[in-house]
Design a protein around this motif. Structure first.
Motif, PDB file in Angstrom:
ATOM      1  N   PRO A  51      29.747  -1.341 -16.499  1.00  0.00           N
ATOM      2  CA  PRO A  51      28.857  -2.418 -16.940  1.00  0.00           C
ATOM      3  C   PRO A  51      28.254  -2.128 -18.313  1.00  0.00           C
ATOM      4  O   PRO A  51      28.105  -0.965 -18.710  1.00  0.00           O
ATOM      5  N   PRO A  52      27.917  -3.182 -19.059  1.00  0.00           N
ATOM      6  CA  PRO A  52      27.506  -3.013 -20.459  1.00  0.00           C
ATOM      7  C   PRO A  52      26.217  -2.227 -20.665  1.00  0.00           C
ATOM      8  O   PRO A  52      25.959  -1.752 -21.768  1.00  0.00           O
ATOM      9  N   GLN A  53      25.389  -2.076 -19.621  1.00  0.00           N
ATOM     10  CA  GLN A  53      24.138  -1.321 -19.804  1.00  0.00           C
ATOM     11  C   GLN A  53      24.372   0.184 -19.852  1.00  0.00           C
ATOM     12  O   GLN A  53      23.453   0.951 -20.150  1.00  0.00           O
ATOM     13  N   PHE A  54      25.600   0.612 -19.583  1.00  0.00           N
ATOM     14  CA  PHE A  54      25.900   2.044 -19.590  1.00  0.00           C
ATOM     15  C   PHE A  54      26.680   2.428 -20.839  1.00  0.00           C
ATOM     16  O   PHE A  54      27.598   1.731 -21.270  1.00  0.00           O
ATOM     17  N   GLY A  55      26.324   3.571 -21.417  1.00  0.00           N
ATOM     18  CA  GLY A  55      27.138   4.176 -22.463  1.00  0.00           C
ATOM     19  C   GLY A  55      26.851   3.700 -23.863  1.00  0.00           C
ATOM     20  O   GLY A  55      25.985   2.871 -24.121  1.00  0.00           O
ATOM     21  N   ARG A  56      27.619   4.280 -24.793  1.00  0.00           N
ATOM     22  CA  ARG A  56      27.506   3.955 -26.216  1.00  0.00           C
ATOM     23  C   ARG A  56      28.901   3.988 -26.835  1.00  0.00           C
ATOM     24  O   ARG A  56      29.847   4.518 -26.255  1.00  0.00           O
ATOM     25  N   ASP A  57      29.014   3.394 -28.005  1.00  0.00           N
ATOM     26  CA  ASP A  57      30.232   3.465 -28.814  1.00  0.00           C
ATOM     27  C   ASP A  57      31.455   2.936 -28.055  1.00  0.00           C
ATOM     28  O   ASP A  57      32.476   3.611 -27.937  1.00  0.00           O
ATOM     29  N   ARG A  58      31.353   1.699 -27.582  1.00  0.00           N
ATOM     30  CA  ARG A  58      32.503   1.064 -26.920  1.00  0.00           C
ATOM     31  C   ARG A  58      33.542   0.677 -27.967  1.00  0.00           C
ATOM     32  O   ARG A  58      33.214   0.077 -28.983  1.00  0.00           O
ATOM     33  N   ARG A  59      34.810   1.008 -27.663  1.00  0.00           N
ATOM     34  CA  ARG A  59      35.890   0.714 -28.600  1.00  0.00           C
ATOM     35  C   ARG A  59      37.145   0.313 -27.843  1.00  0.00           C
ATOM     36  O   ARG A  59      37.358   0.720 -26.706  1.00  0.00           O
ATOM     37  N   SER A  60      37.979  -0.467 -28.522  1.00  0.00           N
ATOM     38  CA  SER A  60      39.283  -0.811 -27.970  1.00  0.00           C
ATOM     39  C   SER A  60      40.241   0.356 -28.167  1.00  0.00           C
ATOM     40  O   SER A  60      40.234   1.010 -29.217  1.00  0.00           O
ATOM     41  N   ALA A  61      41.074   0.603 -27.163  1.00  0.00           N
ATOM     42  CA  ALA A  61      42.098   1.645 -27.285  1.00  0.00           C
ATOM     43  C   ALA A  61      43.380   1.089 -27.885  1.00  0.00           C
ATOM     44  O   ALA A  61      44.363   1.831 -28.049  1.00  0.00           O
ATOM     45  N   GLY A  62      43.410  -0.217 -28.191  1.00  0.00           N
ATOM     46  CA  GLY A  62      44.570  -0.808 -28.837  1.00  0.00           C
ATOM     47  C   GLY A  62      45.737  -1.089 -27.920  1.00  0.00           C
ATOM     48  O   GLY A  62      46.881  -1.209 -28.387  1.00  0.00           O
ATOM     49  N   MET A  63      45.474  -1.217 -26.609  1.00  0.00           N
ATOM     50  CA  MET A  63      46.552  -1.473 -25.663  1.00  0.00           C
ATOM     51  C   MET A  63      45.992  -2.241 -24.475  1.00  0.00           C
ATOM     52  O   MET A  63      44.859  -2.029 -24.071  1.00  0.00           O
ATOM     53  N   THR A  64      46.783  -3.136 -23.916  1.00  0.00           N
ATOM     54  CA  THR A  64      46.372  -3.848 -22.715  1.00  0.00           C
ATOM     55  C   THR A  64      46.774  -3.049 -21.470  1.00  0.00           C
ATOM     56  O   THR A  64      47.569  -2.109 -21.553  1.00  0.00           O
ATOM     57  N   ALA A  65      46.240  -3.454 -20.330  1.00  0.00           N
ATOM     58  CA  ALA A  65      46.468  -2.704 -19.100  1.00  0.00           C
ATOM     59  C   ALA A  65      47.937  -2.682 -18.692  1.00  0.00           C
ATOM     60  O   ALA A  65      48.468  -1.632 -18.301  1.00  0.00           O
ATOM     61  N   CYS A 106      51.503  -7.788 -11.187  1.00  0.00           N
ATOM     62  CA  CYS A 106      50.818  -8.020  -9.905  1.00  0.00           C
ATOM     63  C   CYS A 106      49.683  -7.011  -9.692  1.00  0.00           C
ATOM     64  O   CYS A 106      48.715  -7.319  -8.997  1.00  0.00           O
ATOM     65  N   ILE A 107      49.801  -5.808 -10.265  1.00  0.00           N
ATOM     66  CA  ILE A 107      48.737  -4.812 -10.150  1.00  0.00           C
ATOM     67  C   ILE A 107      47.481  -5.283 -10.864  1.00  0.00           C
ATOM     68  O   ILE A 107      46.367  -5.162 -10.351  1.00  0.00           O
ATOM     69  N   ILE A 108      47.642  -5.838 -12.066  1.00  0.00           N
ATOM     70  CA  ILE A 108      46.473  -6.270 -12.847  1.00  0.00           C
ATOM     71  C   ILE A 108      46.877  -7.481 -13.702  1.00  0.00           C
ATOM     72  O   ILE A 108      47.125  -7.382 -14.897  1.00  0.00           O
ATOM     73  N   PRO A 109      46.938  -8.662 -13.068  1.00  0.00           N
ATOM     74  CA  PRO A 109      47.504  -9.854 -13.720  1.00  0.00           C
ATOM     75  C   PRO A 109      46.723 -10.357 -14.925  1.00  0.00           C
ATOM     76  O   PRO A 109      47.289 -11.056 -15.763  1.00  0.00           O
ATOM     77  N   THR A 110      45.451 -10.011 -15.038  1.00  0.00           N
ATOM     78  CA  THR A 110      44.683 -10.444 -16.211  1.00  0.00           C
ATOM     79  C   THR A 110      44.968  -9.570 -17.423  1.00  0.00           C
ATOM     80  O   THR A 110      44.553  -9.907 -18.530  1.00  0.00           O
ATOM     81  N   THR A 111      45.640  -8.439 -17.217  1.00  0.00           N
ATOM     82  CA  THR A 111      45.976  -7.440 -18.252  1.00  0.00           C
ATOM     83  C   THR A 111      44.891  -7.309 -19.327  1.00  0.00           C
ATOM     84  O   THR A 111      45.128  -7.535 -20.525  1.00  0.00           O
ATOM     85  N   PRO A 112      43.684  -6.891 -18.921  1.00  0.00           N
ATOM     86  CA  PRO A 112      42.590  -6.748 -19.889  1.00  0.00           C
ATOM     87  C   PRO A 112      42.857  -5.598 -20.855  1.00  0.00           C
ATOM     88  O   PRO A 112      43.693  -4.725 -20.588  1.00  0.00           O
ATOM     89  N   PRO A 113      42.150  -5.569 -21.979  1.00  0.00           N
ATOM     90  CA  PRO A 113      42.328  -4.457 -22.917  1.00  0.00           C
ATOM     91  C   PRO A 113      41.773  -3.152 -22.337  1.00  0.00           C
ATOM     92  O   PRO A 113      40.777  -3.161 -21.617  1.00  0.00           O
ATOM     93  N   VAL A 114      42.447  -2.075 -22.662  1.00  0.00           N
ATOM     94  CA  VAL A 114      41.924  -0.744 -22.338  1.00  0.00           C
ATOM     95  C   VAL A 114      40.861  -0.414 -23.382  1.00  0.00           C
ATOM     96  O   VAL A 114      41.090  -0.571 -24.580  1.00  0.00           O
ATOM     97  N   GLU A 115      39.689   0.027 -22.917  1.00  0.00           N
ATOM     98  CA  GLU A 115      38.601   0.360 -23.815  1.00  0.00           C
ATOM     99  C   GLU A 115      38.097   1.771 -23.533  1.00  0.00           C
ATOM    100  O   GLU A 115      38.390   2.350 -22.473  1.00  0.00           O
ATOM    101  N   THR A 116      37.347   2.319 -24.471  1.00  0.00           N
ATOM    102  CA  THR A 116      36.712   3.616 -24.271  1.00  0.00           C
ATOM    103  C   THR A 116      35.214   3.481 -24.491  1.00  0.00           C
ATOM    104  O   THR A 116      34.740   2.558 -25.167  1.00  0.00           O
ATOM    105  N   VAL A 117      34.479   4.413 -23.914  1.00  0.00           N
ATOM    106  CA  VAL A 117      33.020   4.441 -24.048  1.00  0.00           C
ATOM    107  C   VAL A 117      32.563   5.877 -23.838  1.00  0.00           C
ATOM    108  O   VAL A 117      33.258   6.668 -23.181  1.00  0.00           O
TER     109      VAL A 117
END
Length: 203
Positions: A167-181, A77-88
Motif C-alpha cells: 500500500p502507498p503509505q509504506f516505503g519510499r522511492d517507488r520506481r518502475s522496474a521497466g517490465m510488466t508481470a 491466467c496467472i495475472i491477467p491485468t499484467t501490472p508493472p513490476v515496481e520497486t520500493v
C-alpha cells in the motif's frame, strides 16, 4: 454460441501454442498462507527487479496449471491485468507493520473485519506467527533473505506488483522496474529459474 466464443478467443488463441517453459509441480492458489502459483510469480517479480524480496496480493483467481508445459496463455491466467513490476524501499519495521495489518484482515476475531481470506504473498522473508495473538502482535519473529532477523530501522529493497501488495503509505522511492508481470514471468520461465519462497510458520 460456439461461434461467439470462438470469435471472442480468436485474438489470443495463439497464446495456447506458445510455450513459456515447464513446471514440475501443479501451480495453484488453493491455500491460504502461500501457494505454488504465487511462489512462481514472486520469483519472477524479484528476478525482473533484481531483488531478494517481493510482494504480491493474495489473489484467488487462475485455474491450476498441471505439471508439464506452461504456455503464454497460462501466464496471462496467472495475472491477467499484467501490472508493472515496481520497486520500493521498506524498513524492517514497515514490513512487519504491513504484514501485521494483513494478518488482521485475514484472521480477525470479528468475522466482519475479515477481508480477502488469503494472506499477502511474499518471497525472501520468513515469519514465525501466532495467529491467536491480538492484532499487531501476531508476528513473533521476522527473518530477512539471509536468514537473520529483520532490523526495524534498516532499509530493504523490495519488488512488488499492485498497491494491494505494498500500500502507498509504506516505503519510499517507488520506481518502475521497466517490465510488466507477464513479461517478468516469461523471462523467468525462459531462464528455468527456481523459486526462493517465503513462508509463514505457525508457532
Amino acid at each position: 454460441m460456439a461461434g461467439l466464443v470462438a470469435q471472442a478467443v480468436a485474438p489470443v488463441a495463439g497464446m495456447k501454442a506458445q510455450m513459456a517453459g515447464k513446471t514440475d509441480q501443479i501451480l495453484h492458489r488453493n491455500t491460504c498462507l502461500h501457494a505454488p502459483m504465487d511462489d512462481v510469480l514472486l520469483a519472477a517479480i524479484a528476478h525482473a527487479a533484481g531483488t531478494s524480496i517481493a510482494f504480491s496480493n493474495g489473489w484467488r483467481y487462475g485455474a491450476p496449471i498441471p505439471p508439464g508445459p506452461v504456455t503464454l496463455h497460462d501466464l496471462w491466467c496467472i495475472i491477467p491485468t499484467t501490472p508493472p513490476v515496481e520497486t520500493v524501499e521498506l524498513t524492517g519495521a514497515e514490513i512487519v507493520e504491513m504484514m501485521e495489518a494483513n494478518l488482521e484482515a485475514t484472521f480477525a476475531r470479528d468475522p466482519f473485519q475479515q477481508r480477502g481470506g488469503y494472506v499477502k504473498r511474499f518471497c525472501g522473508l520468513n515469519f514465525d506467527v501466532k495467529l491467536e495473538n491480538p492484532p499487531g502482535h501476531r508476528i513473533e519473529r521476522a527473518f530477512g533473505p539471509d536468514g537473520s532477523l529483520l532490523k526495524p530501522q534498516a532499509w530493504y529493497h523490495v519488488a512488488f506488483v499492485t498497491q494491494q501488495a505494498v500500500p502507498p503509505q509504506f516505503g519510499r522511492d517507488r520506481r518502475s522496474a521497466g517490465m510488466t508481470a507477464v513479461a517478468a514471468l516469461l523471462a523467468w520461465f525462459g531462464t528455468q529459474g527456481r523459486t526462493e519462497p517465503g513462508r509463514i510458520r505457525i508457532v
